[in-house]
Design a protein around this motif. Structure first.
Motif, short mmCIF file in Angstrom:
data_model
loop_
_atom_site.label_atom_id
_atom_site.label_comp_id
_atom_site.label_asym_id
_atom_site.label_seq_id
_atom_site.Cartn_x
_atom_site.Cartn_y
_atom_site.Cartn_z
N ASN A 1 5.41 -44.58 35.22
CA ASN A 1 4.47 -44.31 34.13
C ASN A 1 3.73 -45.62 33.79
N TYR A 2 2.41 -45.60 33.93
CA TYR A 2 1.62 -46.83 33.77
C TYR A 2 1.87 -47.48 32.41
N ALA A 3 2.01 -46.67 31.37
CA ALA A 3 2.12 -47.22 30.02
C ALA A 3 3.46 -47.92 29.80
N LEU A 4 4.45 -47.57 30.61
CA LEU A 4 5.78 -48.16 30.44
C LEU A 4 5.94 -49.44 31.25
N GLN A 5 4.88 -49.84 31.95
CA GLN A 5 4.95 -51.07 32.76
C GLN A 5 4.50 -52.29 31.97
N ALA A 6 4.00 -52.07 30.76
CA ALA A 6 3.49 -53.19 29.96
C ALA A 6 4.59 -54.22 29.70
N GLY B 1 -3.61 -36.87 25.89
CA GLY B 1 -3.36 -38.06 26.69
C GLY B 1 -4.51 -38.23 27.67
N LYS B 2 -4.46 -39.29 28.48
CA LYS B 2 -5.58 -39.55 29.39
C LYS B 2 -5.16 -39.62 30.85
N ASN B 3 -3.84 -39.61 31.11
CA ASN B 3 -3.39 -39.84 32.49
C ASN B 3 -2.17 -38.98 32.82
N MET B 4 -2.12 -37.77 32.24
CA MET B 4 -0.94 -36.93 32.40
C MET B 4 -0.83 -36.35 33.80
N SER B 5 0.40 -36.26 34.27
CA SER B 5 0.68 -35.70 35.59
C SER B 5 0.61 -34.18 35.55
N LYS B 6 0.38 -33.59 36.72
CA LYS B 6 0.46 -32.13 36.84
C LYS B 6 1.90 -31.65 36.74
N GLU B 7 2.85 -32.55 37.00
CA GLU B 7 4.26 -32.20 36.83
C GLU B 7 4.55 -32.07 35.33
N THR B 8 5.41 -31.13 34.97
CA THR B 8 5.68 -30.90 33.56
C THR B 8 7.10 -31.31 33.15
N THR B 9 7.84 -31.93 34.04
CA THR B 9 9.15 -32.48 33.71
C THR B 9 9.53 -33.53 34.74
N ASP C 1 2.23 -40.61 31.24
CA ASP C 1 1.39 -41.10 30.14
C ASP C 1 2.22 -41.15 28.86
N VAL C 2 1.59 -41.60 27.79
CA VAL C 2 2.17 -41.54 26.45
C VAL C 2 1.14 -40.93 25.51
N GLY C 3 1.56 -40.55 24.33
CA GLY C 3 0.65 -39.92 23.39
C GLY C 3 -0.43 -40.86 22.90
N ARG C 4 -1.60 -40.31 22.63
CA ARG C 4 -2.68 -41.13 22.11
C ARG C 4 -2.42 -41.43 20.63
#
Length: 470
Positions: free
Chosen positions: A206-211, A188-196, A139-142
């Motif tokens: 990352n969905y937001a980086l596919q735009a 955020g709204k779609n963050m992964s459970k992974e933290t790195t 995700d990315v920051g809101r």
């Protein structure tokens, strides 16, 4: 060189400890400074810098106390205007920490002062990016949380796109991404459970980086955002303007009070009695008008969502030994006015024969049997709207805990109302609030929706994929 992620699950927040050749940088510390100081002492190292990615909204950072105790310099990125001593870095400026460098990348969008920190290792290699709330895993920051910004959320989303494209996505694929939050954070709204993760994976998944364009990015990022908790802007102001010393906050909040002194303080200070025991224990007996928000759940975020006044005097009821933990967690989200706790806990209160209250409960199996025979029974589901929309029992209305005040008028005080959430935590919070407002005919469904669903005896709505709702 050492890089350690210090992750706090109840806030879904990541702070970072970076050490090289006896010098330490801390990034986005939580309110308490002791763990960071002790970690540096273990390495026989000195904390040199405290880097802040931005004025956080979802927690009160510990940068001021940590700086005061260690002499470390607080560093913000460009445009930050804190009301206390700090170094405001230029875009691209580098800071030496032992044998490594930390480079400031101004990445506005989440907020205007938001910055990411690029770690350059001993060999001059771009090793990792501490991306704060600019880039998460998945995700990315809101872009709707900026305090007193003259820009719209569309403007900020556009800036976020440019920051990602020009400052972060140009970095090598093997750069490690260390974000400020993980799944469960409202940042955020779609963050992964992974933290790195590696940056290359985020570029691909990352969905937001596919735009394909800024316009598409803005639309994707802004779609589906829910109203942030009410404490977010208040915490951001505290992080910008300053706050009380956390040691003093803890000392005040951990004053042990006898039942008589506890009752007197409650009356004199018009204090909120906050019972942080587990839901099952609360149901068996509690002080009338106490609110139950259990420590074992997302305690801090629910306190911040439901208690609107950060200066509200608070009296605590905890299990023995949990007093300091409760006060600390309150302080992490800006509630610095805890004035003491009940010595001996609820048992001490009950032992003196003082007035108590209880919560009526029913097993999921018994509730299902009743509801199957009489679907006119009143019941409410206090899960979030998104959870309810995904799947719920046909005939049960949604009254999300986040917005419970908005639904109170529709609850008939004279009719027995059954209350459930996902597993039992939030339903007890809701019932405690309703009982404090004078509602008596309430029954908690133990085990919540998961237990109801497991019986396979009630009709549920079909799951609808959220993408089909757009």
């Amino acid at each position: 060189m050492k890089v350690e992620q210090i992750y706090t699950g109840c806030l879904a927040e990541a702070a970072y400890y970076i050490e090289s050749a006896g010098e330490v940088a801390i990034i986005d510390p939580l309110r308490e400074s002791k763990p960071y100081i002790e970690r540096a002492e273990k390495d026989n190292a000195q904390i040199k810098y405290v880097f802040e990615t931005h004025f956080h909204a979802d927690f009160v950072s510990g940068h001021i106390d940590l700086s005061n105790k260690t002499g470390a310099t607080i560093v913000f990125g460009p445009t930050a205007q804190p009301a206390y001593p700090a170094y405001i870095a230029e875009d691209g400026e580098e800071f030496k920490v032992g044998n490594i460098k930390i480079k400031v990348l101004h990445t506005p969008g989440h907020t205007m002062e938001s910055s990411s920190f690029l770690l350059i290792d001993e060999n001059g290699k771009e090793n990792a990016i501490f991306s704060g709330d600019t880039l998460f895993i998945g995700d990315v920051g809101r872009p709707d949380l900026a305090v007193k910004s003259d820009l719209t959320q569309e403007d900020l989303a556009g800036l976020l796109y440019e920051s990602l494209q020009n400052k972060i996505l140009t970095l090598p694929d093997d750069v490690i991404v260390y974000p400020g939050h993980g799944a469960g954070s409202a940042c955020g709204k779609n963050m992964s459970k992974e933290t790195t993760d590696r940056l290359g994976n985020q570029k691909r998944f990352n969905y937001a980086l596919q735009a394909k364009s800024k316009e598409q990015f803005v639309k994707e990022v802004l779609t589906g955002l829910v109203t942030p908790p009410q404490y977010f802007p208040k915490n951001a102001v505290m992080n910008k303007m300053g706050y009380a010393n956390v040691d003093e906050v803890i000392a005040k909040g951990t004053q042990a009070l006898s039942p008589a002194a506890f009752e007197a303080a409650s009356n004199e200070e018009n204090a909120l009695v906050l019972d942080v025991r587990a839901a099952n224990d609360f149901a068996k007996g509690f002080i009338p008008n106490a609110i139950n928000i259990g420590l074992e759940g997302q305690f801090a975020s629910w306190v911040g969502t439901l208690i609107t006044d950060l200066q509200q005097p608070i009296l605590l009821i905890t299990e023995e030994g949990n007093e300091e933990e409760a006060v600390l967690r309150l302080s992490r989200v800006g509630y610095d006015n805890c004035i003491g706790y009940l010595k001996g806990g609820f048992e001490a209160w009950a032992a003196e024969g003082r007035e108590i209250d209880t919560v009526n409960t029913i097993s999921a199996e018994d509730f299902v049997e009743k509801f199957s025979k009489d679907n006119t029974l009143k019941a409410i589901d206090v899960r979030r709207k998104s959870e309810y929309d995904s799947e719920h029992v046909v005939g049960i209305e949604n009254a999300p805990l986040d917005f419970l005040n908005n639904y109170m008028a529709s609850i008939d005080r004279d009719v027995t109302t059954y209350v459930h959430c996902a597993g039992g935590y939030r339903s007890m919070v809701a019932i405690s609030i309703l009982k404090a407002r004078g509602f008596e005919n309430l029954v908690d469904v133990t085990g919540g929706f998961s237990a109801i669903k497991a019986t396979n005896k009630l009709k549920l709505t079909d799951y609808v994929c959220p993408s089909t709702l757009l």
